[in-house]
Design a protein around this motif. Sequence first.
Motif, short mmCIF file in Angstrom:
data_model
loop_
_atom_site.label_atom_id
_atom_site.label_comp_id
_atom_site.label_asym_id
_atom_site.label_seq_id
_atom_site.Cartn_x
_atom_site.Cartn_y
_atom_site.Cartn_z
N MET A 16 -17.56 -1.17 69.66
CA MET A 16 -18.67 -0.24 69.51
C MET A 16 -19.48 -0.53 68.25
O MET A 16 -20.71 -0.45 68.25
CB MET A 16 -18.15 1.20 69.48
CG MET A 16 -19.24 2.25 69.29
SD MET A 16 -20.51 2.22 70.60
CE MET A 16 -19.55 2.78 71.99
N MET A 17 -18.78 -0.89 67.16
CA MET A 17 -19.49 -1.21 65.92
C MET A 17 -20.41 -2.42 66.11
O MET A 17 -21.54 -2.44 65.62
CB MET A 17 -18.49 -1.49 64.81
CG MET A 17 -17.78 -0.25 64.29
SD MET A 17 -18.92 0.87 63.44
CE MET A 17 -19.38 -0.15 62.04
N LYS A 18 -19.93 -3.41 66.85
CA LYS A 18 -20.76 -4.59 67.09
C LYS A 18 -21.99 -4.24 67.91
O LYS A 18 -23.10 -4.72 67.64
CB LYS A 18 -19.94 -5.67 67.81
CG LYS A 18 -18.84 -6.28 66.96
CD LYS A 18 -18.10 -7.36 67.73
CE LYS A 18 -17.02 -7.99 66.87
NZ LYS A 18 -16.26 -9.04 67.61
N LEU A 19 -21.80 -3.37 68.92
CA LEU A 19 -22.94 -2.95 69.74
C LEU A 19 -23.95 -2.16 68.91
O LEU A 19 -25.17 -2.32 69.06
CB LEU A 19 -22.45 -2.12 70.92
CG LEU A 19 -21.65 -2.86 71.98
CD1 LEU A 19 -21.13 -1.89 73.03
CD2 LEU A 19 -22.49 -3.94 72.64
N LEU A 20 -23.44 -1.29 68.03
CA LEU A 20 -24.34 -0.52 67.17
C LEU A 20 -25.10 -1.42 66.20
O LEU A 20 -26.27 -1.18 65.91
CB LEU A 20 -23.56 0.55 66.40
CG LEU A 20 -23.02 1.71 67.24
CD1 LEU A 20 -22.12 2.60 66.41
CD2 LEU A 20 -24.17 2.54 67.82
N LEU A 21 -24.41 -2.45 65.71
CA LEU A 21 -25.10 -3.41 64.84
C LEU A 21 -26.20 -4.14 65.58
O LEU A 21 -27.30 -4.35 65.05
CB LEU A 21 -24.08 -4.42 64.28
CG LEU A 21 -23.23 -3.96 63.10
CD1 LEU A 21 -22.17 -5.00 62.78
CD2 LEU A 21 -24.12 -3.71 61.88
N VAL A 22 -25.90 -4.53 66.84
CA VAL A 22 -26.94 -5.18 67.66
C VAL A 22 -28.11 -4.24 67.88
O VAL A 22 -29.29 -4.64 67.78
CB VAL A 22 -26.34 -5.62 69.01
CG1 VAL A 22 -27.44 -6.10 69.95
CG2 VAL A 22 -25.31 -6.72 68.80
N LYS A 23 -27.82 -2.97 68.15
CA LYS A 23 -28.89 -1.98 68.35
C LYS A 23 -29.75 -1.85 67.11
O LYS A 23 -30.99 -1.84 67.19
CB LYS A 23 -28.26 -0.64 68.72
CG LYS A 23 -29.25 0.51 68.79
CD LYS A 23 -28.55 1.83 69.02
CE LYS A 23 -29.52 2.99 68.93
NZ LYS A 23 -28.85 4.30 69.11
N GLU A 24 -29.11 -1.73 65.93
CA GLU A 24 -29.87 -1.58 64.69
C GLU A 24 -30.70 -2.83 64.41
O GLU A 24 -31.84 -2.73 63.93
CB GLU A 24 -28.92 -1.31 63.53
CG GLU A 24 -28.22 0.03 63.60
CD GLU A 24 -29.20 1.18 63.59
OE1 GLU A 24 -30.21 1.11 62.86
OE2 GLU A 24 -28.98 2.15 64.33
N LYS A 25 -30.14 -3.99 64.69
CA LYS A 25 -30.89 -5.23 64.48
C LYS A 25 -32.11 -5.30 65.40
O LYS A 25 -33.19 -5.73 65.00
CB LYS A 25 -29.99 -6.44 64.72
CG LYS A 25 -28.96 -6.67 63.63
CD LYS A 25 -29.61 -7.08 62.33
CE LYS A 25 -28.57 -7.39 61.28
NZ LYS A 25 -29.21 -7.75 59.98
N CYS A 26 -31.91 -4.86 66.67
CA CYS A 26 -33.03 -4.86 67.62
C CYS A 26 -34.13 -3.89 67.15
O CYS A 26 -35.32 -4.21 67.22
CB CYS A 26 -32.54 -4.47 69.01
SG CYS A 26 -31.50 -5.72 69.80
N LYS A 27 -33.73 -2.70 66.71
CA LYS A 27 -34.72 -1.73 66.22
C LYS A 27 -35.46 -2.28 65.00
O LYS A 27 -36.68 -2.14 64.89
CB LYS A 27 -34.03 -0.42 65.88
CG LYS A 27 -33.55 0.36 67.08
CD LYS A 27 -32.71 1.55 66.67
CE LYS A 27 -33.49 2.52 65.80
NZ LYS A 27 -32.67 3.70 65.46
#
Length: 340
Positions: free
Chosen positions: A2-13
């Motif tokens: 989940m942390m990796k997915l959230l990091l990907v989300k923040e990077k995309c934003k």
Amino acid sequence: MMMKLLLVKEKCKEFYGKYDIYINPVLKFVLAFLALWMLKSTLGYMTRMNSLPVILVVALLCSLLPVGAVVMFAAVFMLGHIYAISLETFIICLVLFLIMFFAYYIFKPGDSMVLVVVPLLFWMKLPYLAPLVVGLAGTALSAVSVSFGVVVYYTILAVKQNATALIESDSSGMLGRFQLMVDQILVNRAMLVVVLAFAVTTVLVYIIHRLSVPHSWKIAVGTGAVAELAVILTGSTMMGVGRVDMPAMIIGIVVSALLALILEFFLFSVDYSRTEYVQFEDDDYYYYVKAVPKLTVTPPQREVKRFAVNQKGRERGLSETVDLDSEMGEVRDLNKDRIY
């Protein structure tokens, strides 16, 4: 995970916020190109509009204009291909488009992209995704835009399936061609069932995802998927529509629900375990507020220590905090030009 997915989300934003001035034109170009290519592959009767350079130039022009330009050019290309088949079909489709145009701007202006995206999703074999996504990202009135998108697709399908009969040019068949297109477009029971299913699903998803209950967005997606299946099966049975391909429909709805959940993750990620209830008042009212924090994560940082040599030959430590993804800088000796 989940942390990796959230990091990907923040990077995309972060990436989109930094380069949106370039990303938005690219997205409009891709949308316009796919829409015109779909018309070329499904209709393609106006040879001048089938040229790849023409499609590229028009898509490039759409990337520089508002999103409504994509809808306008797609309608022009579609009517051009239909005109190459028969004048009667062109007149019927033109009147139908004008009616939808005025009704659209009365009920739900601002969802013009939906009119193009829905036929594209049908073309890509993912039609059931449309009401789920629009219900999450739009409003209840967005059901109007979704319904018009379904009508546009079934119009394209009707023209394609009856092209041979419509191309006949003898004047004695004009009335027959009018009647054929009216039956195929306006009295199409399969289309009416899909319009009803998509409209109901859009409204239902919108209402449920706005509820103040935990995991409302996920519940909305699941309920919408079941509603699509139920309305299509019930409507097909009641209206006497032909055999429904159940396995393909179930697989399409499941895949669409999974894609909608991915969208939900990027648009609405919250931590229900830290929900807070706040109460305050003013002179006239008591206020009871439910606050659910968003799931956010800060990229990990590390401390990088750089060493430089001063004039007396002593090492001087310089500490700074940099982002985990940043690159190590080169620190050169002030006197000897060495890399540390």
